[in-house]
Design an enzyme around this catalytic site. Structure first.
Site: not given
Length: 265
Positions: A158, A193
């Protein structure tokens, strides 16, 4: 307000979280919005919310790793609304259960991360830029991450692919600046989120909160407002930049939370 009046915006990952917040905020500022997501019901739900509030939205199902699908997304935007001015390349991520440290990371997950984060950013811009040039200019907003700026014990893939997104952002800005196409990236920190809430234990969330200079974590709207700014003419002299929106996470020394207790009074 109508900071984005007469602009057409395509937002990937707009079915939930930051992408949905950005779509709703851009619509509220006057943009016509293409709500793109791999999950069709989520895209349709966001579009219904926008239209119920008086905006115009087109839900589009997209696989951002597939060139034909991305090309179709952009053509759908232009076909429905007549042009394109804003692209938010927001889709990204990796599987934290497979994206581990160097010796234990799953190389198949690395390949997926490249496609989902880096290839998708290239493809979105590749098909958007010609339409932006025809429109007299535009703004591309890429979602990077603070993982591009620091090392970590996990998520090796990532961090690498988000660093690549930053590099791609600068190249696009230089290559198409003469045609008035701007390109910037946002590096969000910890944002509440659904993905974060559903995948991280509460003690990890607490540690992220303690790592911020501000006493709270971000909301999807915090990043969405930054995207609105980058989409608008208010940022007309800003290109090739990485905006770190992280509550001070990458600014604060790791020793700072403990040292606060040493302050008098």
């Amino acid at each position: 307000m109508e900071r984005l009046k007469d602009k057409v915006a395509v937002i990937t990952g707009a079915g939930s979280g930051i992408g949905r917040a950005a779509a709703e905020l851009m619509s509220a500022e006057g943009a016509r919005v293409v709500v793109a997501d791999h999950h069709t019901p989520s895209a349709e739900e966001t579009a219904r919310t926008i239209e119920a509030a008086g905006g115009r939205a087109l839900p589009v199902t997209v696989d951002v790793t597939d060139e034909t699908s991305v090309a179709g997304m952009i053509e759908a935007a232009v076909g429905e609304f007549g042009g394109l001015h804003v692209l938010c390349n927001h889709v990204g991520g990796t599987d934290p259960r497979r994206d581990l440290d160097l010796l234990r990371m799953d190389m198949a997950e690395f390949d997926r991360a490249v496609a989902l984060n880096m290839r998708s950013t290239l493809l979105g811009a590749r098909y958007a830029v010609p339409h932006m040039i025809r429109a007299g200019g535009g703004s591309i907003i890429n979602t990077a991450s603070v993982a591009a700026l620091v090392g970590d014990v996990l998520q090796t893939s990532y961090g690498a692919v988000k660093a690549a997104v930053v590099s791609i952002t600068k190249s696009i800005a230089v290559q198409y600046g003469p045609q008035r196409v701007r390109c910037n990236a946002i590096a969000p920190g910890a944002v509440m989120t659904p993905a974060l809430e559903n995948n991280l234990p509460e003690d990890v969330v607490d540690s992220l909160r303690r790592g911020n200079a501000l006493p709270y974590l971000g909301s999807p709207e915090d990043i969405g407002h930054t995207m609105v700014f980058l989409a608008s003419d208010e940022s007309r002299y800003l290109t090739g930049q990485l905006l770190v929106v992280d509550g001070g996470m990458t600014t604060q020394s790791s020793a700072a939370p403990g040292r606060r207790a040493m302050l008098p009074g």
